[in-house]
Scaffold this motif. Sequence first.
Motif, PDB file in Angstrom:
ATOM      1  N   MET A   1       0.826  -1.216   0.000  1.00 47.07           N
ATOM      2  CA  MET A   1       0.000   0.000   0.000  1.00 47.07           C
ATOM      3  C   MET A   1       0.860   1.265   0.000  1.00 47.07           C
ATOM      4  O   MET A   1       0.447   2.294  -0.527  1.00 47.07           O
ATOM      5  N   GLY A   2       2.051   1.195   0.566  1.00 52.10           N
ATOM      6  CA  GLY A   2       2.924   2.365   0.646  1.00 52.10           C
ATOM      7  C   GLY A   2       3.638   2.682  -0.658  1.00 52.10           C
ATOM      8  O   GLY A   2       4.184   3.774  -0.818  1.00 52.10           O
ATOM      9  N   ASP A   3       3.672   1.758  -1.592  1.00 48.53           N
ATOM     10  CA  ASP A   3       4.363   1.937  -2.871  1.00 48.53           C
ATOM     11  C   ASP A   3       3.327   1.783  -3.978  1.00 48.53           C
ATOM     12  O   ASP A   3       2.866   0.675  -4.258  1.00 48.53           O
ATOM     13  N   SER A   4       2.960   2.879  -4.622  1.00 47.25           N
ATOM     14  CA  SER A   4       1.865   2.832  -5.588  1.00 47.25           C
ATOM     15  C   SER A   4       2.136   1.868  -6.744  1.00 47.25           C
ATOM     16  O   SER A   4       1.212   1.217  -7.237  1.00 47.25           O
ATOM     17  N   ALA A   5       3.398   1.740  -7.178  1.00 43.35           N
ATOM     18  CA  ALA A   5       3.702   0.817  -8.275  1.00 43.35           C
ATOM     19  C   ALA A   5       3.434  -0.630  -7.853  1.00 43.35           C
ATOM     20  O   ALA A   5       2.796  -1.397  -8.587  1.00 43.35           O
ATOM     21  N   GLN A   6       3.904  -1.004  -6.653  1.00 41.48           N
ATOM     22  CA  GLN A   6       3.665  -2.364  -6.159  1.00 41.48           C
ATOM     23  C   GLN A   6       2.181  -2.593  -5.928  1.00 41.48           C
ATOM     24  O   GLN A   6       1.654  -3.662  -6.233  1.00 41.48           O
ATOM     25  N   MET A   7       1.503  -1.590  -5.372  1.00 42.21           N
ATOM     26  CA  MET A   7       0.071  -1.710  -5.119  1.00 42.21           C
ATOM     27  C   MET A   7      -0.681  -1.910  -6.439  1.00 42.21           C
ATOM     28  O   MET A   7      -1.565  -2.757  -6.538  1.00 42.21           O
ATOM     29  N   ASN A   8      -0.306  -1.133  -7.468  1.00 42.17           N
ATOM     30  CA  ASN A   8      -0.975  -1.244  -8.770  1.00 42.17           C
ATOM     31  C   ASN A   8      -0.791  -2.625  -9.381  1.00 42.17           C
ATOM     32  O   ASN A   8      -1.746  -3.198  -9.925  1.00 42.17           O
ATOM     33  N   MET A   9       0.419  -3.161  -9.303  1.00 47.15           N
ATOM     34  CA  MET A   9       0.665  -4.497  -9.859  1.00 47.15           C
ATOM     35  C   MET A   9      -0.139  -5.544  -9.087  1.00 47.15           C
ATOM     36  O   MET A   9      -0.748  -6.426  -9.689  1.00 47.15           O
ATOM     37  N   TRP A  10      -0.144  -5.427  -7.753  1.00 42.35           N
ATOM     38  CA  TRP A  10      -0.912  -6.356  -6.923  1.00 42.35           C
ATOM     39  C   TRP A  10      -2.400  -6.252  -7.246  1.00 42.35           C
ATOM     40  O   TRP A  10      -3.087  -7.255  -7.386  1.00 42.35           O
ATOM     41  N   LEU A  11      -2.886  -5.017  -7.367  1.00 43.28           N
ATOM     42  CA  LEU A  11      -4.307  -4.783  -7.653  1.00 43.28           C
ATOM     43  C   LEU A  11      -4.720  -5.409  -8.972  1.00 43.28           C
ATOM     44  O   LEU A  11      -5.760  -6.063  -9.053  1.00 43.28           O
ATOM     45  N   HIS A  12      -3.933  -5.177 -10.015  1.00 39.64           N
ATOM     46  CA  HIS A  12      -4.277  -5.695 -11.340  1.00 39.64           C
ATOM     47  C   HIS A  12      -4.403  -7.215 -11.299  1.00 39.64           C
ATOM     48  O   HIS A  12      -5.409  -7.777 -11.747  1.00 39.64           O
ATOM     49  N   LYS A  13      -3.397  -7.864 -10.729  1.00 42.09           N
ATOM     50  CA  LYS A  13      -3.399  -9.329 -10.656  1.00 42.09           C
ATOM     51  C   LYS A  13      -4.566  -9.825  -9.802  1.00 42.09           C
ATOM     52  O   LYS A  13      -5.275 -10.769 -10.181  1.00 42.09           O
ATOM     53  N   THR A  14      -4.796  -9.181  -8.674  1.00 45.46           N
ATOM     54  CA  THR A  14      -5.849  -9.614  -7.759  1.00 45.46           C
ATOM     55  C   THR A  14      -7.242  -9.422  -8.358  1.00 45.46           C
ATOM     56  O   THR A  14      -8.107 -10.289  -8.219  1.00 45.46           O
ATOM     57  N   VAL A  15      -7.455  -8.306  -9.032  1.00 52.79           N
ATOM     58  CA  VAL A  15      -8.756  -8.062  -9.663  1.00 52.79           C
ATOM     59  C   VAL A  15      -9.042  -9.146 -10.696  1.00 52.79           C
ATOM     60  O   VAL A  15     -10.131  -9.725 -10.723  1.00 52.79           O
ATOM     61  N   LEU A  16      -8.059  -9.461 -11.540  1.00 55.13           N
ATOM     62  CA  LEU A  16      -8.266 -10.507 -12.550  1.00 55.13           C
ATOM     63  C   LEU A  16      -8.497 -11.870 -11.897  1.00 55.13           C
ATOM     64  O   LEU A  16      -9.360 -12.637 -12.345  1.00 55.13           O
TER      65      LEU A  16
END
Length: 126
Positions: A96-111
């Motif tokens: 959550m503290g690193d937007s790039a890591q959060m974005n990658m996690w979010l994309h994978k998790t949403v799919l």
Amino acid sequence: MGIFSSIMAKLGFGEDKQEAAVAAAPAAVEAAAVAAPVAISEVDVVAKLEALAKAHAEKLNWKVSIVDLLKLLGLDSSLAARKELAAELACPAEKMGDSAQMNMWLHKTVLQKLAANGGNIPADLL
């Protein structure tokens, strides 16, 4: 309604369940009626997103970008909205503290969550 619920609604998840529930309503009036389980119908997520991408004025890379995926669905893609979605999906605090890591996690998790809810997602996107 949460952001993930909005994503699912935009992709047509649950439409068959609603139609089945409406069709089953008269039968439910009978006192002895037992509700039959409704099978999850498969949603062709890739086909829907590809069709939206072709019709979209902006070239969006939804296959790797959560921002582009949200934009394609007409949803808020701001950092605040993505943080809200990340919190909704229980993103680990260290990401959550690193937007790039959060974005990658979010994309994978949403799919992955779309696939878990009956979405037809190819393995290479998961």
